[in-house]
Design a protein around this motif. Structure first.
Motif, short mmCIF file in Angstrom:
data_model
loop_
_atom_site.label_atom_id
_atom_site.label_comp_id
_atom_site.label_asym_id
_atom_site.label_seq_id
_atom_site.Cartn_x
_atom_site.Cartn_y
_atom_site.Cartn_z
N PRO A 74 39.32 32.55 53.08
CA PRO A 74 38.73 31.51 52.26
C PRO A 74 38.49 31.99 50.84
CG PRO A 74 37.03 32.57 53.53
CD PRO A 74 38.32 33.26 53.88
N SER A 75 38.79 31.20 49.98
CA SER A 75 38.35 31.36 48.61
C SER A 75 38.74 30.09 47.88
CB SER A 75 38.98 32.57 47.94
OG SER A 75 40.36 32.45 47.85
N ALA A 76 38.02 29.83 46.83
CA ALA A 76 38.41 28.71 45.98
C ALA A 76 39.64 29.14 45.20
CB ALA A 76 37.25 28.36 45.04
N CYS A 77 40.31 28.19 44.60
CA CYS A 77 41.60 28.49 43.97
C CYS A 77 41.46 29.24 42.67
CB CYS A 77 42.41 27.22 43.83
SG CYS A 77 42.93 26.61 45.46
N GLY A 78 40.22 29.51 42.26
CA GLY A 78 40.08 30.36 41.09
C GLY A 78 40.17 31.81 41.45
N SER A 79 40.12 32.12 42.74
CA SER A 79 40.16 33.50 43.16
C SER A 79 41.52 33.83 43.73
CB SER A 79 39.06 33.79 44.17
OG SER A 79 39.11 32.89 45.24
N HIS B 20 35.18 26.84 51.40
CA HIS B 20 34.56 27.36 50.18
C HIS B 20 33.82 26.22 49.47
CE1 HIS B 20 37.49 25.36 47.53
NE2 HIS B 20 38.45 25.85 48.29
N GLN C 125 38.34 40.52 40.02
CA GLN C 125 39.55 39.81 39.66
C GLN C 125 39.67 39.69 38.15
OE1 GLN C 125 40.76 36.23 41.82
NE2 GLN C 125 41.09 35.21 39.86
N ALA D 180 38.45 32.25 53.38
CA ALA D 180 38.98 31.42 52.30
C ALA D 180 38.21 31.59 51.01
CB ALA D 180 38.93 29.95 52.71
N THR D 181 38.86 31.26 49.98
CA THR D 181 38.21 31.17 48.69
C THR D 181 38.75 29.96 47.98
OG1 THR D 181 39.90 32.57 47.71
CG2 THR D 181 37.89 33.64 48.43
N ALA D 182 38.02 29.58 46.95
CA ALA D 182 38.49 28.52 46.09
C ALA D 182 39.73 29.02 45.37
CB ALA D 182 37.39 28.11 45.11
N CYS D 183 40.46 28.09 44.78
CA CYS D 183 41.78 28.44 44.23
C CYS D 183 41.70 29.23 42.94
CB CYS D 183 42.63 27.20 44.12
SG CYS D 183 43.04 26.57 45.75
N GLY D 184 40.48 29.50 42.48
CA GLY D 184 40.39 30.38 41.33
C GLY D 184 40.43 31.82 41.73
N THR D 185 40.39 32.05 43.04
CA THR D 185 40.44 33.41 43.53
C THR D 185 41.83 33.70 44.07
OG1 THR D 185 39.54 32.61 45.60
CG2 THR D 185 38.01 33.62 44.09
#
Lengths: 342, 49
Positions: free
Chosen positions: B36-41, A260, A113, B18-23
């Motif tokens: 999933p992911s964080a939000c950074g992803s 996550h 990314q 999920a991911t975080a929101c970075g993702t």
């Protein structure tokens, strides 16, 4: 079986100093924190044990700083390869030659990314001079190596007007995925945030581009990452609540405390990296016990969202609690960009 | 309310990850999903697009 994602900040070393970075916002660093290899082995073990107990497959998002700057980055990549653990990288474009990309792919890196925070002048002002061109130049070697490329923008008042144009850039340069999320302000810089209408207007412009490009068979996927997309789609008549009958079930929205977790370079475990949410330490605590324990439950009080409890979309949206936490000082306060009147 | 109210935690999952929101996207095949992911992803864990 579903994946569970671990956003793992293995180092703070970085050759950018982005204006919105949560690491460098804390002040200058005399020494970058980075995780030792023996601790990395423990982290992997703890994550695998967690996933075994939870019935999930682990998926690592290696980041930092720029994770490739960790002096033992390739040792870690080899550890993941040996254990057949998939990973993605959230990183910078500055060290991605064909040789490096091929090596990443051989280690099992599935995605990389990159960030684009505006058109050239805006992006470079936020990140560093030359960063925009270097970011776009990194896409071809990654793709040649078979690594999927995601482009993500961090949206604030600084760049909101340029986000729709970034959709065009991502498509033109054949990014595999495009998405954006919002900058999390602090109470001291709330003026960097958009108004709800500004944000919605930008989303509408992006939505029109997404529809147009998808109709043309574009290969770039447009990920509706921000949870306010749920509100947007609901208003467009694209989301039907009747498909989700259980009133007390949380079907979507912010995944903090759900699928996550974030691990920092000192082992701290955060429920969400975008807000202060330390719940324990991966080097001292069993992750499954943490995740199912009271420290994590504090982030799952779905009946405490001040505005969302009055909204029919509470089970699906809830905006971004991290943005609310930064703006108001409380993750359960109203999302400052939510335009819905309740 | 808490973990017991999370549909994704208990339901038989299909593809959502999920991911975080970075993702930018989440884990999953083939078209990326937000989780999933964080939000950074930008996208979540998974293969393919």
């Amino acid at each position: 079986m579903e994946y569970f994602a671990f956003q793992w900040h293995i180092t703070e070393a970085c050759d950018q100093r982005c204006k919105h970075c949560y690491i460098y916002a804390l002040g200058s660093h005399a020494k970058f924190r980075e995780m030792a290899v023996e601790d990395m082995v423990k982290v992997i073990g703890n994550c695998r044990t967690f996933c075994k107990k939870a019935g999930r497959m682990p998926y690592f998002y290696l980041t930092g700083g720029d994770p490739i700057l960790h002096p033992q980055f390739w040792t870690l990549a080899k550890l993941l390869r040996e254990r057949d653990l998939p990973f993605a990288i959230l990183g910078n474009p500055f060290h991605l030659s064909d040789e490096v990309c091929e090596r990443l792919a051989a280690c099992g890196c599935r995605k990389y990314q990159l960030s684009l925070d505006g058109l050239r002048d805006t992006h470079d002002r936020i990140r560093r001079p030359g960063s925009y061109d270097e970011t776009l130049a990194a896409i071809p070697p990654l793709k040649r190596a078979g690594i999927s490329v995601a482009v993500m923008a961090t949206v604030s008042k600084w760049n909101v007007a340029e986000i729709p144009s970034l959709v065009d850039v991502a498509v033109e340069h054949e990014a595999d995925v495009f998405a954006f999320a919002r900058y999390c302000p602090s109470r001291a810089d709330r003026d960097t945030t958009c108004s709800p209408q500004e944000y919605r207007d930008m989303m509408e412009q992006c939505w029109e581009k997404f529809q147009k490009y998808e109709a043309e068979g574009c290969k770039t996927s447009f990920n509706l990452k921000d949870h306010l997309w749920t509100l947007f789609q609901y208003e467009e008549g694209l989301f039907d609540l009747r498909d989700y009958p259980e009133d007390d079930m949380i079907y979507g929205g912010c995944n903090c405390g759900n699928c996550h977790m974030t691990i920092l370079s000192d082992g701290a475990v955060y429920a969400c990296r975008r807000m202060e949410s330390r719940v324990g330490n991966v080097l001292a605590d069993d992750l499954y016990d943490l995740f199912t324990g009271e420290a994590y439950e504090a982030y799952r009080r779905y009946d405490k969202f001040e505005k969302c409890v009055k909204c029919e979309l509470r089970r699906f949206c809830r905006g971004c609690p991290a943005v609310a936490a930064g703006y108001h000082g409380d993750m359960y306060a109203a999302d400052p960009q939510c335009w819905k009147e309740v | 309310m808490g973990l017991k109210n999370l549909f994704a935690w208990y339901a038989d999952a299909e593809t959502k990850a999920a991911t975080a929101c970075g993702t930018a996207c989440g884990a999953g095949d083939p078209k990326p999903d937000p989780k999933p992911s964080a939000c950074g992803s930008a996208c979540g864990a998974g293969d393919g697009k």
